[in-house]
Motif scaffolding. Sequence first.
Motif, PDB file in Angstrom:
ATOM      1  N   ASP A 184       0.870  -1.176   0.000  1.00 32.31           N
ATOM      2  CA  ASP A 184       0.000   0.000   0.000  1.00 32.31           C
ATOM      3  C   ASP A 184       0.905   1.222   0.000  1.00 32.31           C
ATOM      4  O   ASP A 184       2.005   1.201   0.548  1.00 32.31           O
ATOM      5  N   GLU A 185       0.431   2.290  -0.609  1.00 32.49           N
ATOM      6  CA  GLU A 185       1.245   3.496  -0.770  1.00 32.49           C
ATOM      7  C   GLU A 185       0.488   4.680  -0.186  1.00 32.49           C
ATOM      8  O   GLU A 185      -0.650   4.932  -0.568  1.00 32.49           O
ATOM      9  N   THR A 186       1.116   5.394   0.740  1.00 25.75           N
ATOM     10  CA  THR A 186       0.487   6.566   1.338  1.00 25.75           C
ATOM     11  C   THR A 186       1.217   7.813   0.871  1.00 25.75           C
ATOM     12  O   THR A 186       2.444   7.868   0.900  1.00 25.75           O
ATOM     13  N   MET A 187       0.445   8.792   0.401  1.00 21.31           N
ATOM     14  CA  MET A 187       0.989  10.063  -0.070  1.00 21.31           C
ATOM     15  C   MET A 187       0.302  11.191   0.691  1.00 21.31           C
ATOM     16  O   MET A 187      -0.921  11.200   0.804  1.00 21.31           O
ATOM     17  N   VAL A 188       1.097  12.118   1.204  1.00 19.86           N
ATOM     18  CA  VAL A 188       0.580  13.258   1.953  1.00 19.86           C
ATOM     19  C   VAL A 188       1.128  14.538   1.322  1.00 19.86           C
ATOM     20  O   VAL A 188       2.345  14.682   1.146  1.00 19.86           O
ATOM     21  N   LEU A 189       0.235  15.444   0.997  1.00 17.29           N
ATOM     22  CA  LEU A 189       0.604  16.720   0.397  1.00 17.29           C
ATOM     23  C   LEU A 189       1.496  17.518   1.343  1.00 17.29           C
ATOM     24  O   LEU A 189       1.206  17.646   2.532  1.00 17.29           O
ATOM     25  N   VAL A 190       2.576  18.055   0.806  1.00 11.48           N
ATOM     26  CA  VAL A 190       3.421  18.979   1.554  1.00 11.48           C
ATOM     27  C   VAL A 190       3.175  20.393   1.053  1.00 11.48           C
ATOM     28  O   VAL A 190       2.972  21.318   1.844  1.00 11.48           O
ATOM     29  N   ARG A 191       3.151  20.560  -0.279  1.00 13.56           N
ATOM     30  CA  ARG A 191       2.796  21.865  -0.859  1.00 13.56           C
ATOM     31  C   ARG A 191       2.412  21.662  -2.317  1.00 13.56           C
ATOM     32  O   ARG A 191       2.754  20.670  -2.948  1.00 13.56           O
ATOM     33  N   LEU A 244      -5.302  16.567  -4.612  1.00 10.72           N
ATOM     34  CA  LEU A 244      -4.661  16.802  -3.323  1.00 10.72           C
ATOM     35  C   LEU A 244      -4.277  18.264  -3.309  1.00 10.72           C
ATOM     36  O   LEU A 244      -3.476  18.712  -4.144  1.00 10.72           O
ATOM     37  N   GLY A 245      -4.880  19.030  -2.419  1.00  9.70           N
ATOM     38  CA  GLY A 245      -4.598  20.457  -2.367  1.00  9.70           C
ATOM     39  C   GLY A 245      -5.248  21.095  -1.155  1.00  9.70           C
ATOM     40  O   GLY A 245      -6.306  20.647  -0.703  1.00  9.70           O
ATOM     41  N   ALA A 246      -4.623  22.129  -0.655  1.00  3.03           N
ATOM     42  CA  ALA A 246      -5.142  22.815   0.531  1.00  3.03           C
ATOM     43  C   ALA A 246      -6.517  23.407   0.273  1.00  3.03           C
ATOM     44  O   ALA A 246      -7.408  23.303   1.113  1.00  3.03           O
ATOM     45  N   SER A 247      -6.718  24.024  -0.903  1.00  2.96           N
ATOM     46  CA  SER A 247      -8.017  24.650  -1.169  1.00  2.96           C
ATOM     47  C   SER A 247      -9.124  23.605  -1.326  1.00  2.96           C
ATOM     48  O   SER A 247     -10.290  23.914  -1.104  1.00  2.96           O
ATOM     49  N   GLU A 248      -8.755  22.374  -1.671  1.00  3.68           N
ATOM     50  CA  GLU A 248      -9.738  21.289  -1.788  1.00  3.68           C
ATOM     51  C   GLU A 248      -9.980  20.599  -0.456  1.00  3.68           C
ATOM     52  O   GLU A 248     -10.939  19.845  -0.289  1.00  3.68           O
ATOM     53  N   GLY A 249      -9.079  20.830   0.506  1.00  4.87           N
ATOM     54  CA  GLY A 249      -9.210  20.195   1.809  1.00  4.87           C
ATOM     55  C   GLY A 249      -8.870  18.715   1.786  1.00  4.87           C
ATOM     56  O   GLY A 249      -9.245  17.976   2.691  1.00  4.87           O
ATOM     57  N   TYR A 274      -5.627  16.264   1.766  1.00  4.71           N
ATOM     58  CA  TYR A 274      -4.189  16.354   2.028  1.00  4.71           C
ATOM     59  C   TYR A 274      -3.432  15.055   1.800  1.00  4.71           C
ATOM     60  O   TYR A 274      -2.206  15.063   1.778  1.00  4.71           O
ATOM     61  N   GLY A 275      -4.136  13.959   1.650  1.00  6.23           N
ATOM     62  CA  GLY A 275      -3.423  12.713   1.465  1.00  6.23           C
ATOM     63  C   GLY A 275      -4.336  11.589   1.031  1.00  6.23           C
ATOM     64  O   GLY A 275      -5.560  11.728   1.013  1.00  6.23           O
ATOM     65  N   VAL A 276      -3.688  10.473   0.679  1.00  2.00           N
ATOM     66  CA  VAL A 276      -4.426   9.298   0.227  1.00  2.00           C
ATOM     67  C   VAL A 276      -3.565   8.068   0.492  1.00  2.00           C
ATOM     68  O   VAL A 276      -2.336   8.138   0.409  1.00  2.00           O
ATOM     69  N   THR A 277      -4.209   6.979   0.832  1.00  2.00           N
ATOM     70  CA  THR A 277      -3.548   5.678   0.855  1.00  2.00           C
ATOM     71  C   THR A 277      -4.151   4.860  -0.270  1.00  2.00           C
ATOM     72  O   THR A 277      -5.371   4.666  -0.328  1.00  2.00           O
ATOM     73  N   VAL A 286       5.049  19.166  -3.999  1.00  2.00           N
ATOM     74  CA  VAL A 286       5.814  18.127  -3.305  1.00  2.00           C
ATOM     75  C   VAL A 286       4.858  17.331  -2.422  1.00  2.00           C
ATOM     76  O   VAL A 286       3.978  17.895  -1.781  1.00  2.00           O
ATOM     77  N   PHE A 287       5.051  16.012  -2.393  1.00  2.00           N
ATOM     78  CA  PHE A 287       4.316  15.176  -1.461  1.00  2.00           C
ATOM     79  C   PHE A 287       5.280  14.256  -0.717  1.00  2.00           C
ATOM     80  O   PHE A 287       6.376  13.972  -1.186  1.00  2.00           O
ATOM     81  N   PHE A 288       4.856  13.811   0.458  1.00  2.00           N
ATOM     82  CA  PHE A 288       5.584  12.833   1.250  1.00  2.00           C
ATOM     83  C   PHE A 288       4.978  11.478   0.950  1.00  2.00           C
ATOM     84  O   PHE A 288       3.760  11.337   0.900  1.00  2.00           O
TER      85      PHE A 288
END
Length: 163
Positions: A67-74, A94-99, A101-104, A121-123
């Motif tokens: 499984d792959e988890t991605m979290v928005l950084v900017r 994935l975006g701050a204005s969309e609310g 921030y991440g997905v698995t 960039v994402f983590f």
Amino acid sequence: MTATSLSLSLITTSSLDLLSEQAKSSPRLRKNCNFHTSNEAACHRLLNALEPGTYIQPHRHLGAEKDETMVLVRGRFGVLIFDDEGSVQQQFVLGASEGIYGVTIPLGCFHSMIALENGSVFFESKAGPYAPITAEEKATWAPSEGDAACADYLEKMHAYFPT
């Protein structure tokens, strides 16, 4: 282990700017910064900088615990989830204005993403060890990276995220 023997990795505006500049200079328009110490590490943790125009062939991960988890950084990313035949089943930003921030993304799920802004960039975190994507994990219904058809396919992917 004492605090002075620890090696800290700070994620700063400067380090993100540098990573994004490296992505812009890369022929693939992306660059990662690994926090894990080797490809054999049990857990892979990294920053991924993607610039608009990079193409990531839709793919899936089939290995156990992949499984792959991605979290928005900017920035902003368009994420596409496909069925086994290549039809888009879900898309989101994935975006701050969309609310968002991440997905698995569960193993076995075809996916891809596109950068919607410069400096995005994402983590990412997933189980190791590193294993190159196999032919079975690549979407046969999408062009391979470097194929002449990538530009058209990328344009179709962008159509899901009008500006």
